[in-house]
Design a protein around this motif. Structure first.
Motif, PDB file in Angstrom:
ATOM      1  N   THR A 201       0.963   8.834 -15.541  1.00  0.00           N
ATOM      2  CA  THR A 201       1.411   7.599 -14.890  1.00  0.00           C
ATOM      3  C   THR A 201       1.965   7.888 -13.499  1.00  0.00           C
ATOM      4  N   LEU A 202       2.721   8.985 -13.368  1.00  0.00           N
ATOM      5  CA  LEU A 202       3.271   9.348 -12.058  1.00  0.00           C
ATOM      6  C   LEU A 202       2.156   9.621 -11.054  1.00  0.00           C
ATOM      7  N   TRP A 203       1.109  10.295 -11.486  1.00  0.00           N
ATOM      8  CA  TRP A 203      -0.020  10.565 -10.594  1.00  0.00           C
ATOM      9  C   TRP A 203      -0.691   9.266 -10.165  1.00  0.00           C
ATOM     10  N   ALA A 204      -0.834   8.324 -11.096  1.00  0.00           N
ATOM     11  CA  ALA A 204      -1.448   7.035 -10.756  1.00  0.00           C
ATOM     12  C   ALA A 204      -0.610   6.272  -9.740  1.00  0.00           C
ATOM     13  N   VAL A 205       0.726   6.442  -9.788  1.00  0.00           N
ATOM     14  CA  VAL A 205       1.617   5.715  -8.884  1.00  0.00           C
ATOM     15  C   VAL A 205       1.613   6.318  -7.489  1.00  0.00           C
ATOM     16  N   VAL A 206       1.586   7.654  -7.395  1.00  0.00           N
ATOM     17  CA  VAL A 206       1.775   8.300  -6.090  1.00  0.00           C
ATOM     18  C   VAL A 206       0.477   8.758  -5.434  1.00  0.00           C
ATOM     19  N   SER A 207      -0.638   8.768  -6.155  1.00  0.00           N
ATOM     20  CA  SER A 207      -1.863   9.357  -5.593  1.00  0.00           C
ATOM     21  C   SER A 207      -2.752   8.356  -4.875  1.00  0.00           C
ATOM     22  N   TRP A 208      -2.357   7.091  -4.842  1.00  0.00           N
ATOM     23  CA  TRP A 208      -3.233   6.078  -4.255  1.00  0.00           C
ATOM     24  C   TRP A 208      -3.503   6.366  -2.781  1.00  0.00           C
ATOM     25  N   GLY A 209      -2.517   6.894  -2.060  1.00  0.00           N
ATOM     26  CA  GLY A 209      -2.721   7.185  -0.640  1.00  0.00           C
ATOM     27  C   GLY A 209      -3.806   8.220  -0.420  1.00  0.00           C
ATOM     28  N   LEU A 210      -3.890   9.211  -1.321  1.00  0.00           N
ATOM     29  CA  LEU A 210      -4.928  10.233  -1.205  1.00  0.00           C
ATOM     30  C   LEU A 210      -6.311   9.663  -1.462  1.00  0.00           C
ATOM     31  N   SER A 211      -6.391   8.596  -2.240  1.00  0.00           N
ATOM     32  CA  SER A 211      -7.678   7.950  -2.486  1.00  0.00           C
ATOM     33  C   SER A 211      -8.062   6.969  -1.381  1.00  0.00           C
ATOM     34  N   VAL A 212      -7.049   6.380  -0.731  1.00  0.00           N
ATOM     35  CA  VAL A 212      -7.319   5.398   0.326  1.00  0.00           C
ATOM     36  C   VAL A 212      -7.693   6.086   1.640  1.00  0.00           C
ATOM     37  N   ALA A 213      -7.147   7.276   1.895  1.00  0.00           N
ATOM     38  CA  ALA A 213      -7.374   7.956   3.171  1.00  0.00           C
ATOM     39  C   ALA A 213      -8.860   8.123   3.513  1.00  0.00           C
ATOM     40  N   ARG A 233       1.178   4.104   5.002  1.00  0.00           N
ATOM     41  CA  ARG A 233       1.915   3.125   5.800  1.00  0.00           C
ATOM     42  C   ARG A 233       1.196   1.780   5.762  1.00  0.00           C
ATOM     43  N   LEU A 234       1.075   1.230   4.579  1.00  0.00           N
ATOM     44  CA  LEU A 234       0.276   0.019   4.391  1.00  0.00           C
ATOM     45  C   LEU A 234       1.122  -1.224   4.134  1.00  0.00           C
ATOM     46  N   GLY A 235       2.428  -1.102   4.180  1.00  0.00           N
ATOM     47  CA  GLY A 235       3.288  -2.267   4.011  1.00  0.00           C
ATOM     48  C   GLY A 235       3.118  -2.923   2.653  1.00  0.00           C
ATOM     49  N   ALA A 236       2.937  -4.252   2.675  1.00  0.00           N
ATOM     50  CA  ALA A 236       2.828  -5.016   1.428  1.00  0.00           C
ATOM     51  C   ALA A 236       1.574  -4.667   0.651  1.00  0.00           C
ATOM     52  N   LEU A 237       0.561  -4.143   1.325  1.00  0.00           N
ATOM     53  CA  LEU A 237      -0.686  -3.791   0.645  1.00  0.00           C
ATOM     54  C   LEU A 237      -0.476  -2.648  -0.341  1.00  0.00           C
ATOM     55  N   LYS A 238       0.565  -1.863  -0.133  1.00  0.00           N
ATOM     56  CA  LYS A 238       0.830  -0.709  -0.986  1.00  0.00           C
ATOM     57  C   LYS A 238       1.000  -1.130  -2.444  1.00  0.00           C
ATOM     58  N   ILE A 239       1.719  -2.225  -2.682  1.00  0.00           N
ATOM     59  CA  ILE A 239       1.982  -2.674  -4.050  1.00  0.00           C
ATOM     60  C   ILE A 239       0.675  -2.996  -4.763  1.00  0.00           C
ATOM     61  N   LYS A 240      -0.235  -3.648  -4.046  1.00  0.00           N
ATOM     62  CA  LYS A 240      -1.513  -4.010  -4.662  1.00  0.00           C
ATOM     63  C   LYS A 240      -2.342  -2.773  -4.994  1.00  0.00           C
ATOM     64  N   LEU A 241      -2.311  -1.776  -4.120  1.00  0.00           N
ATOM     65  CA  LEU A 241      -3.057  -0.551  -4.370  1.00  0.00           C
ATOM     66  C   LEU A 241      -2.469   0.208  -5.554  1.00  0.00           C
ATOM     67  N   VAL A 242      -1.147   0.245  -5.642  1.00  0.00           N
ATOM     68  CA  VAL A 242      -0.495   0.896  -6.779  1.00  0.00           C
ATOM     69  C   VAL A 242      -0.858   0.175  -8.070  1.00  0.00           C
ATOM     70  N   GLU A 243      -0.900  -1.165  -8.031  1.00  0.00           N
ATOM     71  CA  GLU A 243      -1.244  -1.931  -9.233  1.00  0.00           C
ATOM     72  C   GLU A 243      -2.653  -1.620  -9.697  1.00  0.00           C
ATOM     73  N   ILE A 244      -3.594  -1.534  -8.751  1.00  0.00           N
ATOM     74  CA  ILE A 244      -4.963  -1.186  -9.120  1.00  0.00           C
ATOM     75  C   ILE A 244      -5.007   0.213  -9.735  1.00  0.00           C
ATOM     76  N   ASN A 245      -4.278   1.159  -9.138  1.00  0.00           N
ATOM     77  CA  ASN A 245      -4.257   2.522  -9.663  1.00  0.00           C
ATOM     78  C   ASN A 245      -3.691   2.571 -11.074  1.00  0.00           C
ATOM     79  N   LEU A 246      -2.634   1.789 -11.331  1.00  0.00           N
ATOM     80  CA  LEU A 246      -2.058   1.743 -12.670  1.00  0.00           C
ATOM     81  C   LEU A 246      -3.020   1.113 -13.670  1.00  0.00           C
ATOM     82  N   VAL A 247      -3.688   0.039 -13.247  1.00  0.00           N
ATOM     83  CA  VAL A 247      -4.668  -0.608 -14.129  1.00  0.00           C
ATOM     84  C   VAL A 247      -5.778   0.374 -14.484  1.00  0.00           C
ATOM     85  N   LEU A 248      -6.273   1.116 -13.486  1.00  0.00           N
ATOM     86  CA  LEU A 248      -7.328   2.086 -13.749  1.00  0.00           C
ATOM     87  C   LEU A 248      -6.830   3.237 -14.605  1.00  0.00           C
ATOM     88  N   GLY A 249      -5.546   3.592 -14.468  1.00  0.00           N
ATOM     89  CA  GLY A 249      -4.984   4.615 -15.341  1.00  0.00           C
ATOM     90  C   GLY A 249      -4.976   4.168 -16.795  1.00  0.00           C
TER      91      GLY A 249
END
Length: 318
Positions: A201-213, A233-249
């Motif tokens: 779960t921790l990887w799903a929360v923090v690794s989204w930036g490495l996938s977006v780059a 540095r995506l501002g409000a978009l960060k929450i949505k990306l984290v949510e997608i990563n958690l859903v995929l996890g």
């Protein structure tokens, strides 16, 4: 939300994408990817182009090591879950016997597999993303650098997982044995499961930036450093990306559970089913699992593209 058009018309979906929850728009993304199986086919192709030779090489080296090592095969065949302590001792002796040769092979095999993965995955990911959106820039070298950074972070996470398992073994098994107490395998497996799910779960929360780059590099033609810096540095978009990563996890865990269920389903008929049938059944389940996993990998990338295009944060720097 209606399925996304082809090619992406991000201006047409931006209002609905921002007004709906991410999980709702992600369902539309899944439908969009499902109607274009060629994307999943390309994802499966490049992964298997790497995976099949890698597995054959690992198999070859594994068989060579087994033939060159004296093992207690009779003891290994007699292992049973009814006597886990005796079985663990047998496995420990086998691991000690195999350890030196495994380490000698890992010195050259692991770097070779990692470097090959970085190259093949970067080229394959470029192919898939450009097939999904022809407006993306081809940046294979940049993607290789970013993929190398991501693999380094992933290796660190596996090291942390291994250290957690060692700690669990110390608490539940080796520590009590050293104190002349009864070890607790239930406690060990409980700690191992909690540590595994927690790190997953921790990887799903923090690794989204490495996938977006890599997506940012292909969207704007940026270099590795600028893409990596901007991905966090995506501002409000960060929450949505984290949510997608958690859903995929969660989806990945569900796929693993389904694969385990389907793998175990023929066991009640083991008396009438041949070993050959069981082997082919398990191979089929593994293939279906990998295809399903690749499908959701593609869906995640497309969802990232959708969110980035639909967001005001997607505008490149002036």
């Amino acid at each position: 939300m209606a399925p996304l058009p082809d090619p992406f018309d991000y201006r047409a979906v931006s209002q609905t994408a921002q007004s709906e929850r991410v999980t709702q728009s992600f369902v539309a993304t899944l439908a969009w990817v499902r109607k274009r199986p060629v994307l999943t086919a390309f994802e499966v192709l490049w992964r298997w182009v790497y995976g099949i030779p890698a597995l054959l090489l690992i198999w070859h080296e594994g068989v060579r090591i087994l033939l060159a090592t004296q093992l207690d095969y009779a003891g290994l065949k007699q292992m049973t879950l009814l006597d886990p302590m005796k079985s663990s001792v047998t496995l420990g002796k086998a691991a000690l016997a195999l350890g030196p040769q495994d380490e000698a092979v890992a010195v050259w095999l692991v770097p070779l597999l990692l470097v090959t993965w970085v190259i093949v995955s970067s080229l394959g990911r470029t192919l898939v993303l450009q097939r999904a959106d022809e407006r993306l820039h081809a940046r294979p070298i940049t993607l290789m650098v970013l993929q190398a950074i991501r693999m380094t972070a992933l290796c660190v996470s596996f090291m942390c997982w291994f250290l957690c398992l060692q700690w669990a073994a110390e608490v539940a098994v080796t520590g009590p044995i050293a104190s002349n107490q009864e070890p607790s395998l239930v406690l060990y497996f409980g700690l191992a499961i909690v540590a595994t799910l927690g790190l997953f779960t921790l990887w799903a929360v923090v690794s989204w930036g490495l996938s977006v780059a890599p997506l940012l590099a292909m969207l704007h033609g940026w270099g590795a450093w600028k893409s990596l810096r901007s991905s966090f540095r995506l501002g409000a978009l960060k929450i949505k990306l984290v949510e997608i990563n958690l859903v995929l996890g969660i989806v990945k865990i569900a796929l693993i559970v389904l694969a385990m269920v389907f793998s175990a389903s023929p066991l009640p008929f083991e008396t009438v089913a041949s070993q050959t049938f069981l082997t082919w059944w398990w191979c089929g389940v593994m293939v279906l699992y990998f295809i399903g996993s690749d499908f959701f990998h593609v869906a995640r990338l497309v969802a990232y593209l959708d969110l980035w295009r639909a967001s005001a944060a997607g505008a490149p720097d002036k």
